[in-house]
Design an enzyme around this catalytic site. Structure first.
Site, PDB file in Angstrom:
ATOM      1  N   GLY A   1      29.706 -52.674 -24.168  1.00  0.00           N
ATOM      2  CA  GLY A   1      29.735 -52.491 -22.723  1.00  0.00           C
ATOM      3  C   GLY A   1      31.118 -52.661 -22.131  1.00  0.00           C
ATOM      4  O   GLY A   1      32.125 -52.566 -22.834  1.00  0.00           O
TER       5      GLY A   1
ATOM      6  N   HIS B   1      34.924 -48.013 -20.816  1.00  0.00           N
ATOM      7  CA  HIS B   1      36.163 -47.426 -20.298  1.00  0.00           C
ATOM      8  C   HIS B   1      36.357 -46.048 -20.930  1.00  0.00           C
ATOM      9  O   HIS B   1      35.491 -45.587 -21.709  1.00  0.00           O
ATOM     10  CB  HIS B   1      37.349 -48.352 -20.589  1.00  0.00           C
ATOM     11  CG  HIS B   1      37.437 -48.782 -22.028  1.00  0.00           C
ATOM     12  ND1 HIS B   1      37.686 -47.909 -23.064  1.00  0.00           N
ATOM     13  CD2 HIS B   1      37.273 -50.000 -22.612  1.00  0.00           C
ATOM     14  CE1 HIS B   1      37.706 -48.563 -24.211  1.00  0.00           C
ATOM     15  NE2 HIS B   1      37.441 -49.835 -23.970  1.00  0.00           N
TER      16      HIS B   1
ATOM     17  N   HIS C   1      35.530 -45.451 -24.553  1.00  0.00           N
ATOM     18  CA  HIS C   1      34.109 -45.267 -24.864  1.00  0.00           C
ATOM     19  C   HIS C   1      33.642 -43.863 -24.474  1.00  0.00           C
ATOM     20  O   HIS C   1      32.865 -43.236 -25.190  1.00  0.00           O
ATOM     21  CB  HIS C   1      33.258 -46.298 -24.110  1.00  0.00           C
ATOM     22  CG  HIS C   1      33.507 -47.722 -24.523  1.00  0.00           C
ATOM     23  ND1 HIS C   1      34.071 -48.650 -23.677  1.00  0.00           N
ATOM     24  CD2 HIS C   1      33.269 -48.367 -25.686  1.00  0.00           C
ATOM     25  CE1 HIS C   1      34.163 -49.807 -24.296  1.00  0.00           C
ATOM     26  NE2 HIS C   1      33.689 -49.669 -25.515  1.00  0.00           N
TER      27      HIS C   1
END
Ligand code: PAF
Length: 304
Positions: free
Chosen positions: A31, A34, A37
């Site tokens: 998680g 940004h 990802h």
């Protein structure tokens, strides 16, 4: 995009996709998403039809409780950011609780020997056991055709490749290049924990790696010379506390046998205040070298 939190619901959702004849691809994350990802998610669509993104801050891979507690979490923000990818949004967001992944009675861990003792493993005991265990579990939960991982965590990538081979997991591991900011700093969820002065100082990390690339291009790939080039550049920012600078064979993560093998992984870890950052470049991989040099605004030049 459907958000599921339990393993049975995940399995049902994935089975429906498979029933429709879809190839399933997994992007595991912790998680605080940004652009790095999002690059993984976009690339994932090239490897299958249904993308599953997992968001799970894995306690087993944190060697310090304060680090786990401080790790950024923003599940609703992550979901909104993934939805905003539009056509590239994943089909399934899997966000389990810790008790779903690690029931109290769980006793099994995965340990990959040989690749986990050095580099980040030296200062973070148990870290890669935690990574290997959760990745093996996520791969079993989703049973994807492919799974994507960033090259920024190069040691993690090699550990995962090894465990997939050794455990005969039927999944392709896809490595995705590091995404960098304008000054070359590798995107990381931890960057948001840096103060503005620390964030500015972090620019020395990619500059130090670039110094190794230039040294190799001008004077050859002697590991000691590459390490020295990195250290000299890092020393220009005295508030950057260097944990390690290593030059190793990217396949074994050990010192190259003949002393000057090519390619060579140049990897570093450093602390800026309470924040630990890592980065790397593979010297002798022209694409990786050029991406790094371009990101810090240096002329990538034409690699011979
Ligand atoms: O790279 C990460 O974000 C994590 O180590 C991973 C692969 C999701 C396992 O928790």
């Amino acid at each position: 995009m459907q958000r599921v939190t339990t393993i049975p619901r995940l399995r049902t959702a994935v089975a429906e996709e498979r029933g429709a004849g879809h190839r399933v691809v997994l992007v595991p994350t912790m998680g605080a998403l940004h652009a790095g990802h999002f690059a993984l998610v976009e690339e994932a669509h090239r490897h299958g039809d249904t993308v599953v993104v997992s968001v799970f801050v894995n306690p087993a891979q944190f060697d310090r409780p304060d680090d786990l507690q401080r790790y950024p979490r923003d599940l609703d923000g992550d979901q909104a950011a993934l939805a905003a990818l539009g056509d590239a949004a994943p089909g399934i967001l899997f966000a389990p609780e810790v008790s779903e992944v690690y029931p109290a009675e769980a006793r099994t861990t995965v340990h990959v020997s040989g690749l986990t003792e050095g580099l980040c493993g030296a200062a973070r005991p148990g870290h890669f056991d935690g990574v290997a265990t959760v990745v093996a579990k996520l791969l079993n939960m989703v049973q994807p055709d492919a799974a994507l991982f960033g090259r920024k965590d190069f040691q993690q990538l090699q550990v995962i490749r090894r465990l997939v081979t050794d455990l005969d997991l039927p999944v392709s591991v896809v490595a995705v290049p590091t995404v960098r900011e304008d000054d070359g700093v590798a995107l990381s969820s931890r960057n948001r924990l840096l103060s503005p002065p620390e964030r500015r100082r972090a620019g020395v990390l990619p500059r130090a790696l670039a110094a190794a690339v230039r040294t190799a291009r001008e004077a050859g790939g002697d590991p000691a010379a590459l390490r020295e080039a990195v250290r000299v550049t890092l020393a220009t920012e005295p508030d950057v506390d260097v944990e390690y600078v290593e030059v190793v064979d990217p396949a074994t993560l050990k010192a190259p046998r003949d002393g000057s093998a090519s390619p060579l992984l140049v990897a570093l870890a450093a602390h800026l205040g309470a924040v630990r950052l890592i980065d790397n470049v593979v010297v002798g991989d022209p694409d990786d070298e050029d991406r790094l040099l371009a990101a810090i605004g240096g002329a990538a030049g034409h690699h011979q």
